[in-house]
Each structure stands twice: as structure tokens, then as C-alpha cells.
Design an enzyme around this catalytic site. Structure first.
Site, mmCIF file in Angstrom:
data_model
loop_
_atom_site.group_PDB
_atom_site.id
_atom_site.type_symbol
_atom_site.label_atom_id
_atom_site.label_comp_id
_atom_site.label_asym_id
_atom_site.label_seq_id
_atom_site.Cartn_x
_atom_site.Cartn_y
_atom_site.Cartn_z
ATOM 1 N N HIS A 9 0.845 -1.196 0.000
ATOM 2 C CA HIS A 9 0.000 0.000 0.000
ATOM 3 C C HIS A 9 0.882 1.248 0.000
ATOM 4 O O HIS A 9 0.376 2.360 0.100
ATOM 5 C CB HIS A 9 -0.917 0.009 1.234
ATOM 6 C CG HIS A 9 -1.952 -1.069 1.197
ATOM 7 N ND1 HIS A 9 -1.812 -2.256 1.854
ATOM 8 C CD2 HIS A 9 -3.150 -1.130 0.554
ATOM 9 C CE1 HIS A 9 -2.875 -3.003 1.642
ATOM 10 N NE2 HIS A 9 -3.696 -2.347 0.850
ATOM 11 N N HIS A 12 5.197 5.144 -2.581
ATOM 12 C CA HIS A 12 6.614 5.349 -2.926
ATOM 13 C C HIS A 12 7.222 4.052 -3.457
ATOM 14 O O HIS A 12 7.989 4.056 -4.416
ATOM 15 C CB HIS A 12 7.421 5.807 -1.701
ATOM 16 C CG HIS A 12 7.061 7.167 -1.207
ATOM 17 N ND1 HIS A 12 7.262 8.309 -1.948
ATOM 18 C CD2 HIS A 12 6.514 7.566 -0.044
ATOM 19 C CE1 HIS A 12 6.853 9.352 -1.252
ATOM 20 N NE2 HIS A 12 6.393 8.933 -0.095
ATOM 21 N N LYS A 13 6.895 2.959 -2.808
ATOM 22 C CA LYS A 13 7.462 1.669 -3.201
ATOM 23 C C LYS A 13 6.961 1.241 -4.581
ATOM 24 O O LYS A 13 7.714 0.696 -5.380
ATOM 25 C CB LYS A 13 7.112 0.613 -2.146
ATOM 26 C CG LYS A 13 8.093 -0.529 -2.083
ATOM 27 C CD LYS A 13 7.739 -1.501 -0.979
ATOM 28 C CE LYS A 13 8.255 -1.072 0.358
ATOM 29 N NZ LYS A 13 8.121 -2.121 1.385
ATOM 30 N N ASP A 68 9.946 -7.033 1.616
ATOM 31 C CA ASP A 68 10.061 -6.529 2.979
ATOM 32 C C ASP A 68 11.476 -6.008 3.084
ATOM 33 O O ASP A 68 12.425 -6.660 2.629
ATOM 34 C CB ASP A 68 9.799 -7.628 4.015
ATOM 35 C CG ASP A 68 9.575 -7.029 5.398
ATOM 36 O OD1 ASP A 68 8.718 -6.127 5.517
ATOM 37 O OD2 ASP A 68 10.259 -7.437 6.344
ATOM 38 N N PHE A 147 12.965 8.204 0.474
ATOM 39 C CA PHE A 147 11.984 8.095 1.554
ATOM 40 C C PHE A 147 12.567 7.208 2.631
ATOM 41 O O PHE A 147 13.677 6.687 2.500
ATOM 42 C CB PHE A 147 10.639 7.558 1.036
ATOM 43 C CG PHE A 147 10.707 6.173 0.443
ATOM 44 C CD1 PHE A 147 10.355 5.072 1.202
ATOM 45 C CD2 PHE A 147 11.106 5.972 -0.866
ATOM 46 C CE1 PHE A 147 10.408 3.788 0.669
ATOM 47 C CE2 PHE A 147 11.152 4.698 -1.420
ATOM 48 C CZ PHE A 147 10.808 3.600 -0.640
ATOM 49 N N TYR A 149 14.578 5.850 5.517
ATOM 50 C CA TYR A 149 15.851 6.188 6.147
ATOM 51 C C TYR A 149 16.871 6.756 5.158
ATOM 52 O O TYR A 149 18.023 6.998 5.528
ATOM 53 C CB TYR A 149 16.441 4.941 6.828
ATOM 54 C CG TYR A 149 15.616 4.437 7.983
ATOM 55 C CD1 TYR A 149 15.859 4.883 9.282
ATOM 56 C CD2 TYR A 149 14.592 3.517 7.796
ATOM 57 C CE1 TYR A 149 15.102 4.424 10.351
ATOM 58 C CE2 TYR A 149 13.841 3.045 8.855
ATOM 59 C CZ TYR A 149 14.094 3.507 10.132
ATOM 60 O OH TYR A 149 13.333 3.047 11.188
ATOM 61 N N HIS A 175 19.273 -1.842 -2.414
ATOM 62 C CA HIS A 175 18.925 -3.179 -1.928
ATOM 63 C C HIS A 175 17.722 -3.734 -2.683
ATOM 64 O O HIS A 175 17.660 -4.910 -3.009
ATOM 65 C CB HIS A 175 18.644 -3.143 -0.423
ATOM 66 C CG HIS A 175 17.617 -2.112 -0.016
ATOM 67 N ND1 HIS A 175 17.720 -0.778 -0.340
ATOM 68 C CD2 HIS A 175 16.465 -2.219 0.693
ATOM 69 C CE1 HIS A 175 16.678 -0.114 0.149
ATOM 70 N NE2 HIS A 175 15.904 -0.968 0.775
ATOM 71 N N ARG A 176 16.752 -2.862 -2.985
ATOM 72 C CA ARG A 176 15.546 -3.297 -3.691
ATOM 73 C C ARG A 176 15.900 -3.705 -5.123
ATOM 74 O O ARG A 176 15.418 -4.719 -5.620
ATOM 75 C CB ARG A 176 14.506 -2.173 -3.661
ATOM 76 C CG ARG A 176 13.125 -2.629 -4.022
ATOM 77 C CD ARG A 176 12.054 -1.627 -3.580
ATOM 78 N NE ARG A 176 11.852 -1.727 -2.138
ATOM 79 C CZ ARG A 176 12.095 -0.741 -1.278
ATOM 80 N NH1 ARG A 176 12.533 0.425 -1.688
ATOM 81 N NH2 ARG A 176 11.903 -0.930 0.014
#
Length: 193
Positions: A9, A12-13, A68, A147, A149, A175-176
Site C-alpha cells: 500500500h 513510494h514503493k 520486505d 523516503f 531512512y 537493496h531493492r
């Protein structure tokens, strides 16, 4: 075009992942998830990513992607880790950043890393890949981009915070991008070949 639900939800992601995946989405349409949020009670990033992907797949009947992610600080024994989004108890980015800086205080070892576990669920098949992005925690927030950290995370080998990187720069090394870069060839092989 094969529809795949993105189990988040977090707007940003969704934006970031769409940019990261770019050509890897050829033939795949990402669909926003409108269902209930599952309880993320796993004790690892991988477990929580799978919980989200399973829930989205079950709710929509479509293949599901989820992730996650979070930041871990060496001096805090890996905290906040899987609790990154709720570290301050408010789910507000600025509060989480402030709590991380408060917990670190004057600690000299500022080494930290972002972790992302990317999960894919289709039917009874499950896949997970993990990406890690090493760096350090700055003494104060710097930069207005990104966004979470990002304003206090200085990636290893760079002289700026993640929040000072252009989106395309961040998306190439984060990392993503590392986790989904490993996962998407497997997803494409399963869905399109």
C-alpha cells in the site's frame, strides 16, 4: 499481458519498483493491491515478504510480488531490522529516523545496511531473493529525495546520502534493485517462457 499484483500500500514503493523493474516488466502489468494488510509476524525479511505475497495472491487470485525491507545498524545489534517501518511506533519516516539517530547517539561504529527480501507467489510456487546495500548512518539527515531512512544512509563507496541520489542512481544500486534484479529473471521464466 500478464497481470501481477504488487503487494504493498506504499505509493513510494510502487513508483520506485516500477522504475527499477522497467524492461523486466515487458509483458507483465503491475497491478496495485487493494486488499487487507496481513499481519507481518515473521522473524526475517524473507518470511514477511512471503506473508505479504501469499496474502495478495490469495486475495486477488493473481500472481503476486512483495518485498520486505529495512535498515540494520551494527551498533544496535542489527536493529531496527524487520521493525524498521514501525521503529518509533508511529510509521512516520521522520520519527523513525529520529529514533535511529537517538539510539545511535555518539556511537562511533555507524556501519549499517539496507536489506530487501523480494518474494513472488504464483499458485503453490514461492520464490525469494535477498539484496543487501551496505553503508553508514550519518549524524543527521541530508538531502530531500528518497523516503524512509534514505536521508541518513550513506551508501558504501559514495560521499552522499541515499536521499541525495537521483532516483535512477539509487534504483541502479539499492537493496531493492539487487533483490528484484535477482528475482525477476525467475519470475519471467515462470510466467512468460
Amino acid at each position: 499481458m500478464i497481470r501481477v499484483v504488487l503487494a504493498t500500500h506504499n505509493a513510494h514503493k510502487v513508483e520506485e519498483l516500477t522504475r527499477i523493474l522497467g524492461p523486466a516488466l515487458d509483458g507483465i502489468e503491475l497491478v496495485a493491491y487493494e486488499g487487507p494488510e496481513p499481519v507481518e509476524d515473521g522473524d526475517t525479511f524473507e518470511a514477511n515478504a512471503l506473508i505479504k505475497a501469499r496474502a495478495a495472491a490469495a486475495f486477488t487470485g493473481m500472481p503476486a510480488l512483495a518485498d520486505d525491507s529495512g535498515i540494520s545498524a551494527t551498533a544496535l545489534g542489527g536493529a531496527p531490522g524487520i521493525h524498521s517501518a514501525r521503529f518509533a511506533g508511529t510509521r512516520v519516516d521522520a520519527d523513525n529516523v529520529a529514533k535511529l539517530l537517538q539510539e545511535l547517539g555518539d556511537e562511533r561504529d555507524r556501519s549499517a545496511w539496507f536489506t530487501c527480501a523480494a518474494a513472488f507467489v504464483v499458485g503453490d510456487e514461492e520464490m525469494v531473493e535477498v539484496g543487501v546495500w551496505p553503508g553508514t548512518v550519518l549524524d543527521e539527515p541530508v538531502g530531500g529525495g528518497g523516503f524512509g531512512y534514505d536521508p541518513v544512509f550513506k551508501p558504501e563507496g559514495l560521499s552522499v546520502s541515499a536521499a541525495e541520489l537521483r532516483p535512477d542512481e539509487k534504483n541502479a544500486i539499492s537493496h531493492r534493485s539487487r533483490a528484484f534484479g535477482q528475482l525477476m529473471p525467475r519470475v519471467r521464466a515462470r510466467l512468460l517462457e
